[in-house]
Write a protein that holds these residues in place. Structure first.
Motif, PDB file in Angstrom:
ATOM      1  N   SER A 201     -17.450  47.261 -11.390  1.00 50.73           N
ATOM      2  CA  SER A 201     -17.243  48.718 -11.344  1.00 50.73           C
ATOM      3  C   SER A 201     -18.452  49.467 -11.888  1.00 50.73           C
ATOM      4  CB  SER A 201     -15.987  49.085 -12.138  1.00 50.73           C
ATOM      5  OG  SER A 201     -14.844  48.463 -11.601  1.00 50.73           O
ATOM      6  N   LEU A 202     -19.091  48.937 -12.917  1.00 44.60           N
ATOM      7  CA  LEU A 202     -20.286  49.587 -13.461  1.00 44.60           C
ATOM      8  C   LEU A 202     -21.425  49.562 -12.444  1.00 44.60           C
ATOM      9  CD1 LEU A 202     -20.228  48.288 -17.157  1.00 44.60           C
ATOM     10  CD2 LEU A 202     -19.824  50.629 -16.360  1.00 44.60           C
ATOM     11  N   VAL A 203     -21.584  48.437 -11.761  1.00 38.60           N
ATOM     12  CA  VAL A 203     -22.587  48.380 -10.678  1.00 38.60           C
ATOM     13  C   VAL A 203     -22.263  49.430  -9.619  1.00 38.60           C
ATOM     14  CG1 VAL A 203     -23.525  46.951  -8.829  1.00 38.60           C
ATOM     15  CG2 VAL A 203     -23.105  45.943 -11.080  1.00 38.60           C
ATOM     16  N   MET A 204     -20.986  49.521  -9.270  1.00 35.05           N
ATOM     17  CA  MET A 204     -20.547  50.526  -8.307  1.00 35.05           C
ATOM     18  C   MET A 204     -20.872  51.939  -8.789  1.00 35.05           C
ATOM     19  SD  MET A 204     -16.686  51.705  -7.413  1.00 35.05           S
ATOM     20  CE  MET A 204     -16.811  52.736  -8.891  1.00 35.05           C
ATOM     21  N   GLY A 205     -20.625  52.224 -10.079  1.00 32.33           N
ATOM     22  CA  GLY A 205     -20.880  53.549 -10.631  1.00 32.33           C
ATOM     23  C   GLY A 205     -22.344  53.928 -10.589  1.00 32.33           C
TER      24      GLY A 205
END
Length: 528
Positions: free
Chosen positions: A460-464
């Motif tokens: 999710s952090l990569v996505m953000g």
């Protein structure tokens, strides 16, 4: 179990998505007609709606779910449909009587109630009086929604999920129709246009009953005006509903506390917080509520059979699926808060200043997504075990924590501190309930849930990061504030971020991703 849960949750989510999308459309219409910081009407409506909306949320996603479904399911499985239908009639009639009394009392004391909720409104001439007027108009919504939710509980117990999940959409449909049909003529006659939205609230409650009635009739239900408060099954439901209301009330009580504190902030603070909370509630409805609603009948059934192992597996599966969907949703709301609010709400009387203020509140609310969704799984699990004491005590602790945190943060961060404090209190509520539920069930596959959470958080952090970088690049390339270009930029950012999420999830071999992917496919293609 995960496939079965995903199938049921996906079907619920189809209807819930329709309702939530219409809810966003409703916010867009209201923002265009009334704005946020430019006048008193939306602030007055949002405060007036707090009382009926509080009861709606407690009934629809709280006490009725926790108390009625386990009892109705047990009656259905042990004594047959006739006994279950009789219980349904008894519950509907009891709720109509009780809420009818509350409506009358609320109309009589609307003035003191609204003054207690929003004392700061008294500083602006006419604002408090308008709030009391709107409160009186909307109070009958309590009775309509009580009956509608009893019907929803019966249909869910019989594993009929689509129509009950779609029913709340009637509230949004009524609001949108009345905004266009009644607001202009009311303003032409010199009456506040917001009165039309109050009328729409009641019509929306009636619509929820009308939509579900044919489905119940097809199942064999016939309404009977029977009242028997001595009936043991009804007494069981009412006995559980009192504590269940307190046990599941933390979020709504915390929002009410926010409303009280926000009335002392700058003009528009109540509306900013309300709009942000409703946008944040979109993924809760799509993922949190749908997963919990699908899981609860199975949890209640296994609890009634004494199948602790099966109950534990269902709770664990629901938690991991919830994390896979809601952690990315949380990061996404934080990363794209401003473009989301600008696209959906910035038009008419909703200014760029309102956009920035609402986006700031949305970013602070977003971390609470996980807490809200986990509570909807954990708290009803205790009631399925016939334990009403634990969630009540945890809820009280959560409310006290929220009040303490908000009083501190509002001095430092203003209205944004109220949103962040509510999110932190929701996390406290969820973590405490899950720790205690683990003690009751022996374990909750904690190691598996923790590993899944870590992997999901990394993805999710990569996505953000991908979302922020893409949005910034697209805004530099296409800086126009036109709706079309805003939609293109947001769509592009979401697309790139989802690709990053999928690639990272595959790289990390995230098992829960496949279940969540199938869940989303069923939501988009329910017939598949």
């Amino acid at each position: 179990m995960s496939v079965k849960l995903a199938r049921s949750a996906g079907l619920i989510s189809v209807a819930t998505m329709a309702s939530r999308v219409l809810g966003v459309a409703r916010e867009m219409v209201l923002a265009a007609f009334f704005g946020a910081s430019g006048g008193v009407e939306m602030d007055a409506f949002n405060v007036a709606f707090r009382v009926p909306n509080l009861v709606r949320d407690l009934f629809a996603e709280g006490a009725m779910t926790a108390a009625f479904i386990p009892t109705f399911t047990r009656t259905l499985s042990t004594r047959g449909r006739e006994a279950a239908w009789r219980l349904g009639n008894l519950v509907i009639n009891a709720l109509v009587i009780v809420t009818g009394i509350l409506v009358v009392l609320g109309m009589i004391f609307a003035g003191p109630i609204t003054h207690a909720i929003a004392p700061g409104f008294a500083k602006i001439p006419g604002k408090l009086e308008l709030t009391a007027r709107l409160t009186r108009i909307m109070l009958p919504f309590l009775t309509t929604v009580a009956a509608a939710v009893a019907m929803m509980g019966m249909l869910n117990s019989m594993r009929r999920f689509f129509i009950p999940a779609l029913a709340p959409a009637m509230f949004n449909v009524a609001t949108i129709v009345c905004a266009f049909a009644l607001v202009p003529p009311m303003r032409h006659m010199g009456a506040p246009g917001i009165v039309a939205i109050a009328i729409a609230t009641v019509l929306g409650g009636v619509g929820q009953i009308a939509l579900q009635w044919p489905s119940l009739r097809r199942e064999g239900f016939h309404y009977r005006p029977v009242v028997d408060f001595a009936d043991p099954d009804l007494r069981e439901v009412l006995r559980l509903m009192g504590p269940a209301t307190l046990g599941l009330a933390a979020v709504q009580i915390n929002v009410a506390v926010n409303t009280y504190l926000a009335t002392s902030q700058e003009q528009g603070a109540v509306s900013w917080l309300t709009a942000a909370f409703r946008l944040m509630y979109l993924p809760i409805g799509l993922f949190g509520v749908s997963i919990a609603t699908a899981a609860l009948p199975d949890i209640a059934r296994r609890a009634g059979q004494g199948d602790t192992t099966g109950m534990r597996q269902t709770v664990s599966t629901a938690l991991r699926m919830m994390l896979m969907l809601n952690v990315p949703a949380t990061i996404g709301l934080i990363a794209l808060a401003n473009p989301i609010v600008a696209l959906l709400l910035e038009r008419g009387r909703f200014t760029p200043h309102d956009t920035q203020a609402t986006a700031a509140a949305l970013m602070c609310y977003a971390p609470g997504l996980l807490g809200y969704s986990a509570v909807k799984i954990a708290s009803p699990s205790f009631y399925s075990l016939r334990d009403s004491r634990t969630p009540v005590l945890v809820s009280i602790g959560s409310v006290l924590a929220n009040l303490t945190i908000n009083l501190l943060l509002v001095r430092v961060m203003g209205y944004r501190g109220l949103a962040l404090g509510t999110a932190l209190a929701a996390m406290f509520n969820a973590v405490t309930l899950l720790v205690l539920l683990r003690a009751r069930l022996g374990r909750l596959d904690g190691r598996r849930v923790s590993i899944a959470f870590i992997k999901i958080a990394v993805a999710s952090l990569v996505m953000g990061v991908a979302a922020v970088l893409t949005d910034s690049w697209l805004e530099a390339q296409f800086p126009s504030a036109a709706f079309v270009w805003r939609a293109i930029r947001l769509t592009g950012a979401i697309t790139v971020s989802l690709v990053a999420l999928i690639a990272t999830a595959r790289l990390l071999r995230l098992e829960e991703f496949n279940d969540a992917f199938q869940f989303v496919l069923r939501r988009l293609r329910p017939a598949a």
